[in-house]
Write a protein that holds these residues in place. Structure first.
Motif, PDB file in Angstrom:
ATOM      1  N   LYS A  47       0.819  -1.218   0.000  1.00 20.45           N
ATOM      2  CA  LYS A  47       0.000   0.000   0.000  1.00 20.45           C
ATOM      3  C   LYS A  47       0.855   1.271   0.000  1.00 20.45           C
ATOM      4  O   LYS A  47       0.535   2.255  -0.669  1.00 20.45           O
ATOM      5  CB  LYS A  47      -0.966  -0.002   1.183  1.00 20.45           C
ATOM      6  CG  LYS A  47      -0.329  -0.072   2.564  1.00 20.45           C
ATOM      7  CD  LYS A  47      -1.398  -0.165   3.640  1.00 20.45           C
ATOM      8  CE  LYS A  47      -0.792  -0.115   5.037  1.00 20.45           C
ATOM      9  NZ  LYS A  47       0.141  -1.248   5.276  1.00 20.45           N
ATOM     10  N   SER A  48       1.978   1.290   0.762  1.00 16.71           N
ATOM     11  CA  SER A  48       2.839   2.480   0.776  1.00 16.71           C
ATOM     12  C   SER A  48       3.527   2.672  -0.573  1.00 16.71           C
ATOM     13  O   SER A  48       3.682   3.800  -1.051  1.00 16.71           O
ATOM     14  CB  SER A  48       3.885   2.362   1.888  1.00 16.71           C
ATOM     15  OG  SER A  48       3.264   2.414   3.149  1.00 16.71           O
ATOM     16  N   MET A  51       1.040   4.231  -2.827  1.00 15.64           N
ATOM     17  CA  MET A  51       0.887   5.657  -2.558  1.00 15.64           C
ATOM     18  C   MET A  51       2.066   6.453  -3.123  1.00 15.64           C
ATOM     19  O   MET A  51       1.888   7.551  -3.669  1.00 15.64           O
ATOM     20  CB  MET A  51       0.778   5.904  -1.052  1.00 15.64           C
ATOM     21  CG  MET A  51       0.402   7.351  -0.725  1.00 15.64           C
ATOM     22  SD  MET A  51       0.758   7.858   0.973  1.00 15.64           S
ATOM     23  CE  MET A  51       2.527   8.081   0.872  1.00 15.64           C
ATOM     24  N   ASN A  52       3.267   5.915  -3.018  1.00 11.02           N
ATOM     25  CA  ASN A  52       4.431   6.621  -3.548  1.00 11.02           C
ATOM     26  C   ASN A  52       4.356   6.772  -5.064  1.00 11.02           C
ATOM     27  O   ASN A  52       4.768   7.794  -5.620  1.00 11.02           O
ATOM     28  CB  ASN A  52       5.712   5.873  -3.160  1.00 11.02           C
ATOM     29  CG  ASN A  52       6.003   5.954  -1.671  1.00 11.02           C
ATOM     30  OD1 ASN A  52       5.605   6.908  -1.004  1.00 11.02           O
ATOM     31  ND2 ASN A  52       6.680   4.945  -1.141  1.00 11.02           N
ATOM     32  N   PHE A  90       1.411  15.946   0.654  1.00 13.37           N
ATOM     33  CA  PHE A  90       1.718  14.729   1.403  1.00 13.37           C
ATOM     34  C   PHE A  90       1.545  14.971   2.904  1.00 13.37           C
ATOM     35  O   PHE A  90       1.996  15.967   3.446  1.00 13.37           O
ATOM     36  CB  PHE A  90       3.156  14.277   1.130  1.00 13.37           C
ATOM     37  CG  PHE A  90       3.374  13.776  -0.270  1.00 13.37           C
ATOM     38  CD1 PHE A  90       3.191  12.434  -0.576  1.00 13.37           C
ATOM     39  CD2 PHE A  90       3.736  14.652  -1.282  1.00 13.37           C
ATOM     40  CE1 PHE A  90       3.381  11.979  -1.874  1.00 13.37           C
ATOM     41  CE2 PHE A  90       3.927  14.196  -2.572  1.00 13.37           C
ATOM     42  CZ  PHE A  90       3.754  12.863  -2.872  1.00 13.37           C
ATOM     43  N   PHE A  92       2.418  12.755   6.234  1.00 14.63           N
ATOM     44  CA  PHE A  92       3.149  11.552   6.613  1.00 14.63           C
ATOM     45  C   PHE A  92       2.816  11.142   8.044  1.00 14.63           C
ATOM     46  O   PHE A  92       2.462  11.970   8.880  1.00 14.63           O
ATOM     47  CB  PHE A  92       4.659  11.796   6.496  1.00 14.63           C
ATOM     48  CG  PHE A  92       5.108  12.199   5.119  1.00 14.63           C
ATOM     49  CD1 PHE A  92       5.265  11.241   4.124  1.00 14.63           C
ATOM     50  CD2 PHE A  92       5.357  13.527   4.811  1.00 14.63           C
ATOM     51  CE1 PHE A  92       5.685  11.610   2.857  1.00 14.63           C
ATOM     52  CE2 PHE A  92       5.768  13.898   3.550  1.00 14.63           C
ATOM     53  CZ  PHE A  92       5.931  12.941   2.560  1.00 14.63           C
ATOM     54  N   GLN A  93       2.987   9.853   8.287  1.00 10.21           N
ATOM     55  CA  GLN A  93       2.736   9.327   9.630  1.00 10.21           C
ATOM     56  C   GLN A  93       3.659   9.986  10.656  1.00 10.21           C
ATOM     57  O   GLN A  93       3.244  10.315  11.758  1.00 10.21           O
ATOM     58  CB  GLN A  93       2.932   7.807   9.637  1.00 10.21           C
ATOM     59  CG  GLN A  93       2.748   7.174  11.020  1.00 10.21           C
ATOM     60  CD  GLN A  93       2.985   5.676  11.001  1.00 10.21           C
ATOM     61  OE1 GLN A  93       3.307   5.105   9.970  1.00 10.21           O
ATOM     62  NE2 GLN A  93       2.820   5.033  12.141  1.00 10.21           N
ATOM     63  N   ASP A 169      -0.356   9.170   4.490  1.00 10.85           N
ATOM     64  CA  ASP A 169       0.210   7.854   4.823  1.00 10.85           C
ATOM     65  C   ASP A 169       0.102   7.648   6.330  1.00 10.85           C
ATOM     66  O   ASP A 169       0.834   8.269   7.106  1.00 10.85           O
ATOM     67  CB  ASP A 169       1.669   7.811   4.367  1.00 10.85           C
ATOM     68  CG  ASP A 169       2.299   6.442   4.605  1.00 10.85           C
ATOM     69  OD1 ASP A 169       1.556   5.496   4.927  1.00 10.85           O
ATOM     70  OD2 ASP A 169       3.528   6.331   4.474  1.00 10.85           O
ATOM     71  N   GLU A 170      -0.830   6.764   6.723  1.00 10.55           N
ATOM     72  CA  GLU A 170      -1.070   6.482   8.144  1.00 10.55           C
ATOM     73  C   GLU A 170      -1.160   7.789   8.932  1.00 10.55           C
ATOM     74  O   GLU A 170      -0.401   8.014   9.884  1.00 10.55           O
ATOM     75  CB  GLU A 170       0.051   5.605   8.718  1.00 10.55           C
ATOM     76  CG  GLU A 170       0.210   4.261   8.056  1.00 10.55           C
ATOM     77  CD  GLU A 170      -0.863   3.254   8.475  1.00 10.55           C
ATOM     78  OE1 GLU A 170      -1.767   3.629   9.237  1.00 10.55           O
ATOM     79  OE2 GLU A 170      -0.794   2.104   8.038  1.00 10.55           O
ATOM     80  N   VAL A 200      -3.728   6.031   3.189  1.00 13.34           N
ATOM     81  CA  VAL A 200      -3.141   4.695   3.305  1.00 13.34           C
ATOM     82  C   VAL A 200      -3.162   4.333   4.780  1.00 13.34           C
ATOM     83  O   VAL A 200      -2.626   5.070   5.616  1.00 13.34           O
ATOM     84  CB  VAL A 200      -1.699   4.681   2.754  1.00 13.34           C
ATOM     85  CG1 VAL A 200      -1.017   3.358   3.098  1.00 13.34           C
ATOM     86  CG2 VAL A 200      -1.704   4.880   1.255  1.00 13.34           C
ATOM     87  N   THR A 201      -3.799   3.206   5.117  1.00 11.70           N
ATOM     88  CA  THR A 201      -3.938   2.839   6.530  1.00 11.70           C
ATOM     89  C   THR A 201      -4.117   1.336   6.675  1.00 11.70           C
ATOM     90  O   THR A 201      -4.478   0.638   5.714  1.00 11.70           O
ATOM     91  CB  THR A 201      -5.146   3.569   7.159  1.00 11.70           C
ATOM     92  OG1 THR A 201      -5.218   3.242   8.549  1.00 11.70           O
ATOM     93  CG2 THR A 201      -6.447   3.185   6.470  1.00 11.70           C
TER      94      THR A 201
END
Length: 648
Positions: A47-48, A51-52, A90, A92-93, A169-170, A200-201
């Motif tokens: 999944k990451s 996303m990238n 973006f 980010f987590q 992302d998360e 994305v999770t």
């Protein structure tokens, strides 16, 4: 709804231990503008990576990815950077905020690379932070903010340039439940305003708040709930255009790169100081050697010129040490008269010298006694501490007068200040003291010999009894070349004598030889100093390479928010040049201090910092920054943003 993002048979594989590992296996999906999509999956599901690829941080190994109908494969790295900068945001987590920037400055970073003016950037960043409830935290640095506040700063940064597509992302992975709910509320509000939000999770509760859930397993889509858009709401469309930066935007980016370089240096003061140290030592060495070397050269030349410059000495024989009797009487009285008539002769004096005893009272000493003309003291630029020199009348009348030097005065008259009028014995001839030649001090020290001067007629007729000279000193008139005058003197006397029974010694040849020697020594010392400067430059390169390694994640963040490779290279080059320029400036100040100290220890020397020395230091510092900063800057620019962001 218009299709915004379209993936067809997207594959992504990596090499691991020499083998190809497939992470994405033929992903095909379409995401419409204005959708809120959640991509779910366990760790390692891909999944990451997906996303990238969606955010143009990574490129697929195969398949087609279109954004607003444009095939991403046709875009170069600058166009991809523009996509990330202008159209993607973006979240980010781990927030990925730059630690040495305030909240507002972190939000401004994408706009810096977009070329937006400082005032407009500041106003927009403050407005976004205020909108997200951080009006009172705009000047806080990340370490002064809670996790939820940092994530909201990250969201504001994602929206800075528009960010029609938000990639999260998360976004709640590192937050407590309350902060996580606040972040999800913000994302829902963005969806209502027309943004396309992709989350994305691995958290089902977070995914269920989206309108569409796509589930991945082992690099493949195993479930897609489909779009659940309800009603009509505004949609932010995305149009791909190629923008051309104006010269003002380019100048603004240079200015901001300089500011960011300064902030980075100020944050890492010890590292910056150590980086500068080699440059400081190198520049100080080069500048000090240049200035002190010039002063030493001028002092040496001044001492030599004090002996008598622009002069030609005529001696009998073939060379020094030639005592052949046939040449001993080569220089005659008639030669003196012929030389006086030459237009290039300013002054001249014959010289008849001998070592003799000089007495006054009970004091008896050995001295160098010379018979000279009235012009002798002018030829050598000599001054008098008492009395005066020999005049023409005394020469013509063979007067029994004498000029003594300071050493002779100290020996013959140790307790007497004024000695003019005293009578001493030169050999067996009494002579009246008419003057005391002033003592000359030089960097070579003073003479320890005793010197006495008489009219040459007196020396020749009353003491020596000869009619020839030991030498003739000719001072060349200003404006005439001494070497050409020397050739004419040689030609004249050769014709008069019918042969060349004499030789010449040009004082200017000695001056030129000394200039050449001192220049060679100065060049050698400068080269040694330049070596230290190069060593300093290598130190800059090494520390900048370490800096690139330490700041890899920062580079990844900058690339993620839209920095081009050229922007990254520019920033690190500017940082290297700035370090070297500041080091060069400190080095020049250190050199100035060294020269002040040298001037205190050597008061007779003249030190001066020329514009050439200052420009040389500036040029050397800049050149070293560019040359030795290029490799680290290039390495930073070539970093893969995905790998860079993953670096802790």
């Amino acid at each position: 709804m218009a299709v915004l993002l379209e993936l067809s048979d997207i594959r992504r594989s990596y090499l691991s231990a020499g083998q190809s590992v497939d992470v994405l296996k033929g992903i095909s999906l379409r995401i419409d503008a204005g959708e809120m999509v959640a991509i779910m999956g366990a760790s390692g599901s891909g999944k990451s990576t997906l996303m990238n690829i969606l955010g143009c941080l990574d490129k697929p190994s195969g398949g087609t990815y279109r954004i607003a109908g444009k095939d991403v494969a046709t875009l170069d790295s600058n166009a991809l950077a523009e996509l990330r900068r202008e159209h993607f945001g973006f979240i980010f987590q781990r927030y990925h905020l730059l630690p040495y920037l305030s909240a507002a400055q972190n939000v401004e970073v994408p706009a810096v690379y977009a070329g937006l003016g400082k005032a407009a950037r500041s106003a927009r960043s403050i407005a976004l932070l205020t909108r997200l409830g951080l009006a009172e935290r705009v000047t806080y640095r990340p370490n002064q903010l809670s996790g939820g506040q940092q994530q909201r700063v990250s969201i504001a940064r994602a929206l800075m340039n528009g960010g029609q597509v938000i990639l999260a992302d998360e976004p709640t992975g590192a937050l407590d439940s309350q902060s996580g709910e606040e972040v999800m509320l913000v994302l829902k509000q963005l969806r209502e305003q027309g943004y396309t939000v992709i989350i994305v999770t691995h958290d089902l509760a977070v995914a269920q708040q989206a309108e569409r859930i796509i589930e991945l397993r082992d690099g493949e889509i195993i479930a897609d709930s489909g779009s659940r858009l309800q009603g009509k709401r505004p949609v932010k469309t995305l149009e791909l255009t190629t923008s051309v930066a104006s010269w003002r935007q380019m100048a603004g980016r240079w200015r901001e790169a300089l500011v960011m370089a300064w902030r980075s240096m100020a944050t890492n003061k010890m590292r910056s100081a150590l980086t500068m140290l080699g440059i400081i030592i190198g520049i100080a060495s080069v500048a000090s050697i240049k200035v002190i070397g010039d002063a030493a050269q001028q002092q040496v030349l001044a001492d030599i010129k004090s002996i008598g410059t622009n002069t030609v000495e005529l001696y009998p024989g073939k060379d020094f040490g030639d005592d052949d009797p046939i040449y001993r009487q080569a220089l005659k009285y008639d030669d003196l008269e012929a030389l006086r008539e030459q237009p290039y002769v300013r002054a001249l004096s014959p010289n008849i010298s001998s070592s003799m005893r000089v007495r006054f009272g009970k004091t008896d000493v050995a001295a160098n006694v010379a018979g000279v003309s009235e012009q002798y003291f002018r030829v050598y630029g000599m001054a008098f501490s008492q009395g005066s020199g020999i005049d023409a009348v005394q020469v013509q009348s063979q007067a029994q007068v004498v000029v003594i030097d300071a050493n002779t005065q100290r020996r013959l008259f140790p307790y007497q200040e004024n000695v003019v009028g005293e009578v001493i014995l030169v050999g067996n001839m009494p002579a009246t003291v008419i003057g005391v030649a002033q003592e000359k001090q030089s960097m070579f020290g003073g003479s320890s010999s005793l010197r006495v001067w008489l009219p040459y007629t007196t020396m020749s007729n009353r003491i020596m009894g000869n009619n020839y000279f030991d030498s003739i000193t000719v001072r060349i008139r200003d404006g005439y070349n001494s070497q050409e005058a020397e050739q004419q003197l040689t030609r004249l006397l050769t014709l008069r004598h019918g042969k060349k029974d004499f030789f010449t010694d040009n004082m200017d040849s000695l001056v030129q030889a000394v200039e050449k020697t001192t220049y060679t020594m100065q060049l050698f010392l400068t080269l040694v100093a330049v070596i230290s400067l190069v060593v300093g430059g290598i130190g800059v390169m090494n520390i900048m390479l370490v800096s690139v390694t330490e700041r890899t994640r920062e580079i990844g963040i900058r690339m993620a928010v839209g920095a081009r490779s050229g922007d990254i290279m520019q920033q690190f080059l500017i940082e290297a040049v700035l370090v070297c320029l500041i080091g060069g400036g400190v080095g020049m100040l250190l050199s100035f201090s060294i020269c002040l100290l040298a001037q205190g220890l050597l008061p007779g020397w003249q030190f001066s910092f020329s514009m050439a020395a200052l420009l040389s230091a500036f040029f050397c510092s800049t050149a070293i920054g560019v040359i030795f900063g290029y490799l680290p800057a290039q390495r930073a620019a070539k970093l893969n943003p995905i790998d860079a962001l993953a670096r802790e």
